[in-house]
Design an enzyme around this catalytic site. Sequence first.
Site, short mmCIF file in Angstrom:
data_model
loop_
_atom_site.label_atom_id
_atom_site.label_comp_id
_atom_site.label_asym_id
_atom_site.label_seq_id
_atom_site.Cartn_x
_atom_site.Cartn_y
_atom_site.Cartn_z
N THR A 181 0.62 -6.27 3.73
CA THR A 181 -0.65 -6.05 4.39
C THR A 181 -0.71 -6.55 5.83
O THR A 181 -1.61 -6.18 6.59
CB THR A 181 -1.78 -6.72 3.58
OG1 THR A 181 -3.05 -6.30 4.06
CG2 THR A 181 -1.70 -8.23 3.68
N TYR A 182 0.26 -7.38 6.25
CA TYR A 182 0.20 -7.92 7.60
C TYR A 182 0.35 -6.79 8.63
O TYR A 182 1.35 -6.07 8.63
CB TYR A 182 1.30 -8.95 7.82
CG TYR A 182 1.16 -10.23 7.02
CD1 TYR A 182 -0.04 -10.57 6.39
CD2 TYR A 182 2.23 -11.10 6.88
CE1 TYR A 182 -0.15 -11.73 5.65
CE2 TYR A 182 2.12 -12.28 6.15
CZ TYR A 182 0.92 -12.58 5.53
OH TYR A 182 0.81 -13.75 4.81
N SER A 183 -0.63 -6.69 9.51
CA SER A 183 -0.63 -5.66 10.57
C SER A 183 -0.36 -4.27 10.00
O SER A 183 0.40 -3.49 10.57
CB SER A 183 0.39 -6.02 11.66
OG SER A 183 0.02 -7.21 12.31
N ASP A 184 -0.99 -4.03 8.85
CA ASP A 184 -0.92 -2.69 8.25
C ASP A 184 0.52 -2.24 8.01
O ASP A 184 0.87 -1.08 8.21
CB ASP A 184 -1.64 -1.69 9.16
CG ASP A 184 -1.94 -0.37 8.46
OD1 ASP A 184 -2.05 -0.36 7.23
OD2 ASP A 184 -2.05 0.66 9.17
#
Length: 323
Positions: free
Chosen positions: A60-63
């Site tokens: 999920t980090y930075s999509d």
Amino acid sequence: MEYTRLGSSGLKVSRIALGCMSFGEPDRGSNQWTLDDNAAEPIFRQAVEEGITFWDTANTYSDGTSEEVVGRAIRKYADRDSIVLASKVFFPMGDGPGGRGLSRRAILEQIDNTLARLGTDYLDLYQIHRFDPETPVEETMEALHDVVRAGKVRYLGASSMWAWQFAKLQHAADLGGWTRFVSMQNQYSLLQREEEREMFGLLADQGVGSLPWSPLAKGRLARPWDDQSSQRAKVDPLHARYEGDENRPIVDAVRGVAEARGVPMAQVALAWVLHNPVVDAPIVGPTKSHHLTDAVAALDLELTDDEVSRLEEQYTPRPPSGY
């Protein structure tokens, strides 16, 4: 660099983990402070030079772009076999039935997407990012076991939940004959010590290692209380949890110990986290080179009993946060 076993497993990790939430495309997701490939290059090079071999990211980090940046960095600056690579699953990555949570559909879908973005055949550590109350624990643990059996994951970990929830997951694994968790990535710092009440005792009893996130309380423990110079603090919505007036005496104590020692505050705050015997590797999310320099130096900073007492005595009970 120092190295240790992750929990009671045989996996060796560096005692400082490179937190990769700081890397990714700045226009993707909610983290506006992230560094793209070029900006992150000095950080990755320094991590390799310092012997920081444990790298932690999440889908999920930075999509998803954090995983992409990390994967390219491994291929460019390191050797895959020399890196202990970790990622996570739970938070939304799409609107479909496999886009979020810890269902069998989600786990099997998201592990393949993560491996594709990282450009690797396997993860050393795959962590559930939170507890999923909508999915039976048996379904989650069997699906995680299956990705281990498939060779896509070597070890399993969890992150940020109540101790009873973690115990329930481990018990389900035992009953099913499935792979157990070897690590717990939990919030732990001088400003958030609630894990000491139940979780750390459970981890010690079960031979599970702790990988604290936000060990510097989003940088609040790395600068004097009246210093509001952090650019990240201005855009990070999670930073507000550390701004209560009850935290000022703790930050002042860190500053006092640091000034007496002649070292940066970050070294003192991180040395205190490393002082806990259940802690294997605090996760440091650097955006500047001195962040890693201070983290590595903290390994050699031995706090006295009096200093530990001074750092701890101003803490007051507070609600756990982060789950």
